[in-house]
Design a protein around this motif. Structure first.
Motif, PDB file in Angstrom:
ATOM      1  N   TRP A 129       0.841  -1.211   0.000  1.00 13.50           N
ATOM      2  CA  TRP A 129       0.000   0.000   0.000  1.00 13.50           C
ATOM      3  C   TRP A 129       0.869   1.251   0.000  1.00 13.50           C
ATOM      4  O   TRP A 129       0.653   2.174  -0.795  1.00 13.50           O
ATOM      5  N   SER A 154      -3.603   8.563   4.025  1.00 15.57           N
ATOM      6  CA  SER A 154      -4.110   7.217   3.740  1.00 15.57           C
ATOM      7  C   SER A 154      -3.099   6.161   4.195  1.00 15.57           C
ATOM      8  O   SER A 154      -3.471   5.158   4.818  1.00 15.57           O
ATOM      9  N   CYS A 155      -1.826   6.401   3.913  1.00 16.35           N
ATOM     10  CA  CYS A 155      -0.786   5.435   4.312  1.00 16.35           C
ATOM     11  C   CYS A 155      -0.684   5.355   5.837  1.00 16.35           C
ATOM     12  O   CYS A 155      -0.590   4.260   6.410  1.00 16.35           O
ATOM     13  N   ALA A 200      -8.406   5.123   5.857  1.00 19.16           N
ATOM     14  CA  ALA A 200      -7.453   4.813   4.787  1.00 19.16           C
ATOM     15  C   ALA A 200      -8.189   4.647   3.459  1.00 19.16           C
ATOM     16  O   ALA A 200      -7.734   5.151   2.416  1.00 19.16           O
ATOM     17  N   PHE A 203      -9.504   8.118   2.176  1.00 19.94           N
ATOM     18  CA  PHE A 203      -8.451   8.959   1.588  1.00 19.94           C
ATOM     19  C   PHE A 203      -7.936   8.375   0.277  1.00 19.94           C
ATOM     20  O   PHE A 203      -7.703   9.101  -0.680  1.00 19.94           O
ATOM     21  N   ARG A 204      -7.767   7.076   0.234  1.00 20.67           N
ATOM     22  CA  ARG A 204      -7.201   6.465  -0.973  1.00 20.67           C
ATOM     23  C   ARG A 204      -8.188   6.544  -2.147  1.00 20.67           C
ATOM     24  O   ARG A 204      -7.800   6.811  -3.280  1.00 20.67           O
ATOM     25  N   LYS A 205      -9.464   6.297  -1.859  1.00 19.06           N
ATOM     26  CA  LYS A 205     -10.457   6.302  -2.936  1.00 19.06           C
ATOM     27  C   LYS A 205     -10.936   7.710  -3.274  1.00 19.06           C
ATOM     28  O   LYS A 205     -11.597   7.900  -4.286  1.00 19.06           O
ATOM     29  N   GLY A 235      -8.341   0.734  -2.420  1.00 16.43           N
ATOM     30  CA  GLY A 235      -9.310   1.055  -1.367  1.00 16.43           C
ATOM     31  C   GLY A 235     -10.453   0.040  -1.359  1.00 16.43           C
ATOM     32  O   GLY A 235     -10.794  -0.532  -0.311  1.00 16.43           O
TER      33      GLY A 235
END
Lengths: 494, 450
Positions: A129, A154-155, A200, A203-205, A235
């Motif tokens: 990730w 996100s990380c 996470a 934020f990622r999506k 995500g």
């Protein structure tokens, strides 16, 4: 539990890593090396895919004592699709986008994403990730501050959540505290871990309100690697791989809110795209909207919705790769980024690129005869069954996306010829073959969707939640009908 | 599989196979010559006409039962299936016959009319795709399958409106038509879902799903929304004159004959639902009546022949809607068949209107002097100006839709864009040609770098 005959997933991760090192060191042959590495990863992923299909859908561990990766119906398709898309992008990328540095970073993203897909271990998942995001945070693909901050958060959220889960598993003296398979249904880490995992994913999506970084990254960053990064759909994968199996009851409780948020994001991005001027931002918003639909489908708790979401992952990945690729090729030919402010009339020079753009775009918004139609049909059905009022937003968002896409298409390819444009070349063979393969896949798979849907249905069943979570040991999985009955008292899901 | 079933499959999928074959060859680099395209079209539609005529004779003439082809499920997940069922009853076969005959005629007309046009191949590709979509609508045994054909007809319609894509006007109008189509298609999609959800089946090959009361009204109104969009009924009539930007043969087949009647077909097919809901039936009648009045009014102030024909067409379809709402099922079918044939002829003659007029004028010895004042005489003078303004603005429908939907939506979009930019410097204006934003290098216009 059965084993793979060969460590296909390890090979699929190792080959791009080696390729990245070689490409970075060899400026003159960087493109050839990169394509060879991506082709090797594709063949390995194909091996894993075929092995899982032959095994009838069960989970397969890696042989030779390698316990970091495994293959199952959920990740096998993702592994193959992502390798193929990366190979396609490396083949068709314009020369200026195929420097050794860019190719090495692209291969690093490929290796890390495949590692995250194949991970059977929380540490490997976390590494995959984070490393897949690194080139966009501090590497050659970094852009403005918002994408960097979004990805960093996100990380951090994911690493924190997985750390809490691993710590709780060790405290509970679990036999395999880091194994994802052994964590199913335990609710290790409780509400804190669950909330961080959801953060996470959000934020990622790019789920509202953490959505704006996607537009910025598409606008200011290199478009092809960013498209590849977005199409990892890590995500959604995290939701299906970790959140639903690990926290079934918490997930079920939170799903109505998350599903509403995802549908709101889909509508928000669709409305936002209506008056947007920048071509890159329009495409980014469309991807955002369609990706949010995927989350909404996963959270619908119906098998139709989950299968539709998993198929839509494939559609969005293939179609947006085609769209971003054509856009980038046109930018390179035209010499600048496009805006939707004026008609450029480029179809007269590039009719095949125009048609390929149209086919990919129509597949993305669900034209009948394409795979997008099947996935949208299942998604709409699934979300309308689980949330009848909110689910109505999904077809509305898709309709608005179609309108924005047609506007973009018409501005770039149709209308009077822009002044000063001359001698723009249509797709050269290496571009034409890759894009035609994407378009053909979307159409042929749309005409005969049973195979893909069958495989994705297995994945949907694999992603279904176990019935109970508790602080102690694992419980046997419940039949799918029991879960549906619980989430759908009226019985309409059955 | 019986001969009738095989024949129905051939009729429906023939144009689809031709389209996919030609499109694939084009993508691989082959440009089919004009003569080849014309001959393929002539042969395919001649065979289709013979096949569908035979089916019509069997079903409508000899009273044999309707032809049903169940091809299984296109896809199925859990308890949800997408059934592939084709239905060839008297209603379907009437429309199938109309479609294959008129598409064949239009194909022949176009091979001369569009001779040496750069878009000749594109036109024929889209004509085959349109025919496939229309045949799918008229032979579908389920609402799901109707949606498939519905969308194909919509997208080909839009692509043919922007046929002359080197001008901004047709492209802009095509986009507006696309917006209306997509908005109204939501009605059909939602209605199909509701029927699936409530009736637990979406096929009507074995009879329409039973719905009543509020559900019947809701489904009926949703179907009316979709039908009104496709058939340019009020308040969505504004797209029809815009659609006249396409080449004349496509205007004839779409807006004189097939596409514009697809909405009426949908309502005819959903007749049991409309009968179960007096409110939905009344809404169909009111919509049709309003459109008929509007079409008559606006058509009298149109400056060009094709737009006048479009409004005349719209007014007739409005009357057809009234007939359907009143339950005059077969009367409406006859009206559609006659209207489609006559209107196609009128559209195809539209480019020769002046020549025809002069010929008629000369034949009458110079005695044809239209006054343009017939209905106007019975209207009070103070109303005439108001009606004229209403007519030239085409009933103010586009204006109202723009004020009520388009502007608020665009305003909201701009507002959201500002929200997304909070904390950031103002966006730079569009870059000058030759300059690339972000990490991109500076390029040269029109030079291939790939």
């Amino acid at each position: 539990m059965a084993d793979l005959a060969f460590p296909y997933v390890t090979a699929a991760v190792a080959l791009p890593l080696a390729g990245a090192a070689l490409a970075a060191a060899n400026e003159t042959r960087a493109r050839m090396v990169s394509m060879a590495a991506a082709a090797g990863a594709t063949l390995s992923s194909l091996g894993a895919f075929l092995a899982v299909e032959r095994a009838g859908g069960g989970r397969l561990d890696e042989p030779w004592g390698l316990s970091l990766f495994s293959a199952d119906p959920l990740n096998a398709t993702f592994l193959l699709l992502y390798s193929l898309l990366t190979l396609g992008i490396l083949v068709l990328a314009p020369r200026r986008d195929a420097t050794s540095k860019i190719n090495a970073a692209t291969l690093l993203v490929l290796a890390a994403t495949l590692a995250a897909y194949g991970a059977d271990n929380v540490v490997v998942l976390a590494i995959g990730w984070v490393v897949s995001a690194l080139p966009f945070i501090a590497g050659p693909f970094h852009g403005t501050w918002r994408p960097r901050v979004g990805l960093m958060l996100s990380c951090l959220a994911l690493v924190g959540a997985l750390g809490i889960i691993a710590n709780a598993a060790m405290t509970d003296r679990s036999a395999h505290p880091l194994s994802l398979a052994a964590l199913q249904g335990h609710n290790y880490g409780g509400a804190a871990a669950f909330a961080m995992l959801m953060a996470a994913i959000v934020f990622r999506k790019g789920i509202f309100p953490a959505h704006a970084w996607i537009e910025d990254a598409a606008e200011a960053g290199p478009v092809l690697p960013f498209c590849l990064f977005l199409n990892g759909h890590l995500g959604a994968f995290l939701l299906a791989r970790v959140v639903i199996p690990e926290f079934p009851l918490s997930a079920r409780g939170a799903f109505p809110i998350l599903s509403d948020l995802a549908l709101f994001t889909a509508l928000y991005a669709a409305v936002r795209a209506v008056a947007e001027g920048s071509a890159r931002r329009i495409l980014a918003l469309l991807v955002l909207s369609q990706s949010a639909c995927i989350l909404a489908g996963l959270e619908s708790a119906t098998q139709e919705g989950i299968t539709g979401a998993l198929v839509h992952c494939i559609v969005v990945a293939a179609a947006t790769t085609g769209l971003f690729s054509v856009l980038r090729l046109m930018e390179v030919r035209f010499g600048r980024s496009f805006t939707a402010a004026e008609y450029l009339g480029l179809a007269r020079y590039t009719p095949r690129l125009a048609v390929l753009f149209a086919v990919c775009g129509l597949a993305l918004v669900g034209l009948p005869g394409t795979l997008g139609f099947c996935s949208e049909d299942l998604l709409i059905h699934g979300t309308l069954v689980s949330h009848p009022q909110i689910g109505l937003l999904l077809p509305v968002a898709t309709a608005m996306n179609a309108v924005s896409l047609f506007r973009l298409f018409s501005k770039i390819f149709l209308g009077a010829r822009a002044g000063g444009v001359y001698g723009v070349t249509d797709a050269v063979p290496r571009e034409r073959w890759v894009l035609a393969a994407i378009a053909l896949f979307l159409v042929v798979a749309g005409l005969t969707p049973a195979t893909i849907l069958g495989f994705r249905t297995q994945a949907a069943q694999a992603a279904q939640a176990p019935p109970h979570e508790k602080a102690g040991g694992p419980l046997p999985p419940a039949p799918h009908s029991a879960i549906l009955a619980e989430s759908c008292p009226a019985g309409i899901c059955r | 599989m019986t001969d009738q079933q095989a024949m129905l499959l051939f009729v429906v999928f023939g144009p689809g196979v031709v389209f996919f074959g030609l499109a694939l060859l084009w993508l691989l680099g082959w440009n089919a010559p004009e003569r080849f395209l014309s001959r393929v079209t002539a042969v395919v539609y001649a065979l289709e006409t013979a096949a569908v005529a035979w089916l019509l004779w069997l079903v409508a003439g000899r009273g044999e039962p309707a032809v049903v082809v169940a091809l299984g499920d296109w896809f199925a997940v859990h308890d949800y299936q997408f059934p592939l069922v084709l239905l060839g009853d008297a209603l379907s076969l009437s429309f199938l016959t109309l479609t294959v005959v008129l598409v064949g005629v239009i194909g022949q007309f176009s091979s001369t009319y569009l001779h040496r046009d750069p878009g000749f191949g594109r036109f024929f590709l889209l004509l085959h795709l349109f025919a496939f979509g229309a045949l799918l609508i008229f032979s579908a045994g389920s609402f799901d399958l109707i949606i498939g054909g519905w969308e194909l007809v919509g997208i080909t319609s839009v692509l043919l409106i922007s046929f002359f894509h080197f001008r901004a006007g047709p492209v802009e109008n095509a986009w507006r038509v696309f917006v209306v189509y997509r908005a109204c298609d939501l009605g059909l999609i939602t209605a199909a879902f509701l029927l699936h959800h409530v009736g637990h089946v979406s096929t009507f090959a074995g009879g329409m799903p039973h719905v009543e009361g509020g559900t019947a009204t809701l489904v009926g109104l949703l179907l009316l929304l979709s039908a009104a969009g496709k058939s340019a009924q009020a308040p969505f009539s504004g797209w029809l004159p815009r659609a006249m930007e396409g080449p004349t043969p496509s205007s004839a087949i779409f807006y004189g004959a097939i596409s514009v009647h697809a909405g009426a077909y949908l309502l005819l097919r959903a007749q049991p639902i409309l009968l179960a809901s007096p409110w939905a039936g009344a809404a169909v009648m009111v919509t049709g009546a309003l459109t008929a009045v509007l079409g008559t009014l606006a058509g009298r102030a149109c400056p060009d022949a094709k737009t006048a024909l479009a409004y005349a067409s719209l007014a007739q379809v409005g009357v057809i809607f009234v007939e359907i709402g009143a339950g005059l099922h077969w009367f409406a079918v006859l009206h559609i068949l006659g209207h489609a044939a006559v209107r196609t002829l009128q559209f195809l003659r539209a480019p020769s209107t002046l020549r025809d007029f002069h010929q008629m004028h000369a034949a009458a010895g110079g005695q044809v002097t239209p006054t343009g004042k017939h209905l106007e005489r019975v209207v009070p003078t103070r109303w005439q100006l108001w009606l004229y303004r209403c007519a030239i603005d085409r009933g103010h429908l586009d204006t109202v839709l723009e004020w009520m939907i388009v502007r608020p939506l665009c305003g909201l979009s701009v507002l959201l864009a500002r929200f997304d930019q909070v904390g950031l410097p103002a966006r730079a204006p569009a870059p000058a040609p030759g300059v690339v934003r972000g990490n991109e290098a500076i390029g040269k216009q029109g030079v291939l770098h790939g």
